[in-house]
Design a protein around this motif. Structure first.
Motif, PDB file in Angstrom:
ATOM      1  N   UNK A  17       0.729  -1.238   0.064  1.00 37.28           N
ATOM      2  CA  UNK A  17       0.066  -0.121  -0.025  1.00 37.28           C
ATOM      3  C   UNK A  17       0.853   1.190  -0.095  1.00 37.28           C
ATOM      4  N   UNK A  18       2.087   1.169   0.742  1.00 33.72           N
ATOM      5  CA  UNK A  18       2.889   2.245   0.644  1.00 33.72           C
ATOM      6  C   UNK A  18       3.196   2.515  -0.989  1.00 33.72           C
ATOM      7  N   UNK A  19       3.555   1.562  -1.565  1.00 34.01           N
ATOM      8  CA  UNK A  19       4.116   1.706  -3.025  1.00 34.01           C
ATOM      9  C   UNK A  19       2.961   1.974  -3.894  1.00 34.01           C
ATOM     10  N   UNK A  20       1.977   1.735  -3.621  1.00 37.91           N
ATOM     11  CA  UNK A  20       0.636   1.954  -4.395  1.00 37.91           C
ATOM     12  C   UNK A  20       0.370   3.493  -4.170  1.00 37.91           C
ATOM     13  N   UNK A  21       0.790   4.190  -3.071  1.00 39.10           N
ATOM     14  CA  UNK A  21       0.486   5.427  -2.825  1.00 39.10           C
ATOM     15  C   UNK A  21       1.755   6.206  -3.341  1.00 39.10           C
ATOM     16  N   UNK A  22       2.570   5.591  -3.950  1.00 40.48           N
ATOM     17  CA  UNK A  22       4.090   6.117  -4.483  1.00 40.48           C
ATOM     18  C   UNK A  22       4.581   6.800  -3.385  1.00 40.48           C
ATOM     19  N   UNK A  23       4.737   6.176  -2.225  1.00 46.07           N
ATOM     20  CA  UNK A  23       5.349   6.834  -1.064  1.00 46.07           C
ATOM     21  C   UNK A  23       6.578   6.140  -0.662  1.00 46.07           C
ATOM     22  N   UNK A  25       9.635   5.141   1.898  1.00 44.74           N
ATOM     23  CA  UNK A  25       9.643   4.584   3.450  1.00 44.74           C
ATOM     24  C   UNK A  25       9.950   5.857   4.277  1.00 44.74           C
ATOM     25  N   UNK A  26      10.718   6.760   3.811  1.00 49.73           N
ATOM     26  CA  UNK A  26      10.930   8.033   4.370  1.00 49.73           C
ATOM     27  C   UNK A  26       9.594   8.931   4.392  1.00 49.73           C
ATOM     28  N   UNK A  27       8.839   9.016   3.441  1.00 54.50           N
ATOM     29  CA  UNK A  27       7.690   9.878   3.313  1.00 54.50           C
ATOM     30  C   UNK A  27       6.601   9.301   4.373  1.00 54.50           C
ATOM     31  N   UNK A  28       6.508   7.935   4.156  1.00 55.15           N
ATOM     32  CA  UNK A  28       5.666   7.100   5.191  1.00 55.15           C
ATOM     33  C   UNK A  28       5.861   7.566   6.541  1.00 55.15           C
ATOM     34  N   UNK A  29       7.355   7.538   7.057  1.00 56.61           N
ATOM     35  CA  UNK A  29       7.896   7.853   8.317  1.00 56.61           C
ATOM     36  C   UNK A  29       7.400   9.143   8.649  1.00 56.61           C
ATOM     37  N   UNK A  30       7.548  10.276   7.787  1.00 62.29           N
ATOM     38  CA  UNK A  30       7.293  11.566   7.989  1.00 62.29           C
ATOM     39  C   UNK A  30       5.555  11.671   8.229  1.00 62.29           C
ATOM     40  N   UNK A  38      12.166   1.736  11.450  1.00 58.41           N
ATOM     41  CA  UNK A  38      11.101   0.647  12.191  1.00 58.41           C
ATOM     42  C   UNK A  38      10.321   0.352  10.866  1.00 58.41           C
ATOM     43  N   UNK A  39       9.760   1.204   9.902  1.00 54.01           N
ATOM     44  CA  UNK A  39       9.052   0.855   8.850  1.00 54.01           C
ATOM     45  C   UNK A  39       9.651  -0.293   8.168  1.00 54.01           C
ATOM     46  N   UNK A  56      -0.987   4.403  13.386  1.00 55.59           N
ATOM     47  CA  UNK A  56      -0.314   5.767  12.646  1.00 55.59           C
ATOM     48  C   UNK A  56      -0.137   5.443  11.017  1.00 55.59           C
ATOM     49  N   UNK A  57       0.325   4.116  11.093  1.00 55.91           N
ATOM     50  CA  UNK A  57       0.704   3.633   9.473  1.00 55.91           C
ATOM     51  C   UNK A  57      -0.443   3.863   8.641  1.00 55.91           C
ATOM     52  N   UNK A  58      -1.639   2.999   9.246  1.00 54.13           N
ATOM     53  CA  UNK A  58      -2.907   2.927   8.508  1.00 54.13           C
ATOM     54  C   UNK A  58      -3.362   4.224   8.207  1.00 54.13           C
ATOM     55  N   UNK A  59      -3.262   5.215   9.142  1.00 55.74           N
ATOM     56  CA  UNK A  59      -3.794   6.477   8.739  1.00 55.74           C
ATOM     57  C   UNK A  59      -2.972   7.257   7.699  1.00 55.74           C
ATOM     58  N   UNK A  60      -1.554   7.109   8.040  1.00 55.83           N
ATOM     59  CA  UNK A  60      -0.892   7.829   6.909  1.00 55.83           C
ATOM     60  C   UNK A  60      -1.100   7.349   5.459  1.00 55.83           C
ATOM     61  N   UNK A  61      -1.482   6.022   5.408  1.00 56.98           N
ATOM     62  CA  UNK A  61      -1.603   5.272   4.001  1.00 56.98           C
ATOM     63  C   UNK A  61      -2.958   5.747   3.629  1.00 56.98           C
ATOM     64  N   UNK A  62      -3.956   5.949   4.428  1.00 57.50           N
ATOM     65  CA  UNK A  62      -5.582   6.343   4.349  1.00 57.50           C
ATOM     66  C   UNK A  62      -6.056   5.045   3.937  1.00 57.50           C
ATOM     67  N   UNK A  63      -5.863   4.088   4.884  1.00 54.54           N
ATOM     68  CA  UNK A  63      -6.571   2.739   4.563  1.00 54.54           C
ATOM     69  C   UNK A  63      -6.923   2.099   5.985  1.00 54.54           C
ATOM     70  N   UNK A  64      -7.846   1.380   6.161  1.00 55.50           N
ATOM     71  CA  UNK A  64      -8.151   0.730   7.129  1.00 55.50           C
ATOM     72  C   UNK A  64      -7.200  -0.417   7.738  1.00 55.50           C
ATOM     73  N   UNK A  65      -7.201  -0.363   9.232  1.00 49.36           N
ATOM     74  CA  UNK A  65      -6.149  -1.359   9.845  1.00 49.36           C
ATOM     75  C   UNK A  65      -6.425  -2.971   9.399  1.00 49.36           C
TER      76      UNK A  65
END
Length: 115
Positions: A17-23, A25-30, A38-39, A56-65
């Motif tokens: 899901x991080x890659x689908x959002x073109x994020x 690991x650094x951007x997801x971390x921020x 840790x990511x 926090x990760x799910x919220x940052x990715x805008x997906x459900x846990x």
């Protein structure tokens, strides 16, 4: 009943899901407040994240846990429905209509084939 979390699948889902959002690991971390290392450790299943980190990760990715944890759950139908909702979420109205129409046609054809 097995209640273990499948940390390997969890990590793969975070990466997917991080890659689908073109994020990166650094951007997801921020965005999540979870350290980049840790990511990376979560994605490679070298670390067991806390519930707070997962939220926090799910919220940052805008997906459900539950999407991140779906491979650890014994029920799959509601999870799959959430995946389709995520798929349709960023479609233009015409695109979403075409995808839904194709799915309806496919379902009808599969039912006909099984009769």
């Amino acid at each position: 009943m097995d209640r273990a979390v499948d940390f390997r699948s969890l990590g793969l889902n975070v990466r997917k899901y991080r890659e689908e959002k073109s994020m990166s690991a650094e951007k997801l971390s921020r965005a999540s407040g979870v350290s980049k290392s840790h990511i990376n450790n979560i994605e490679s299943a070298n670390s067991k994240p806390s519930l707070e980190a997962l939220v926090a990760i799910a919220n940052a990715l805008d997906i459900s846990l539950d999407i991140l944890l779906c491979d650890s759950l014994h029920i799959t139908k509601p999870i799959k429905m959430m995946e389709y909702a995520v798929l349709l979420e960023d479609c233009e109205p015409g695109e979403a209509g075409i995808i839904v129409e194709m799915a309806q046609t496919l379902k009808r054809k599969l039912k006909e084939q099984n009769e």
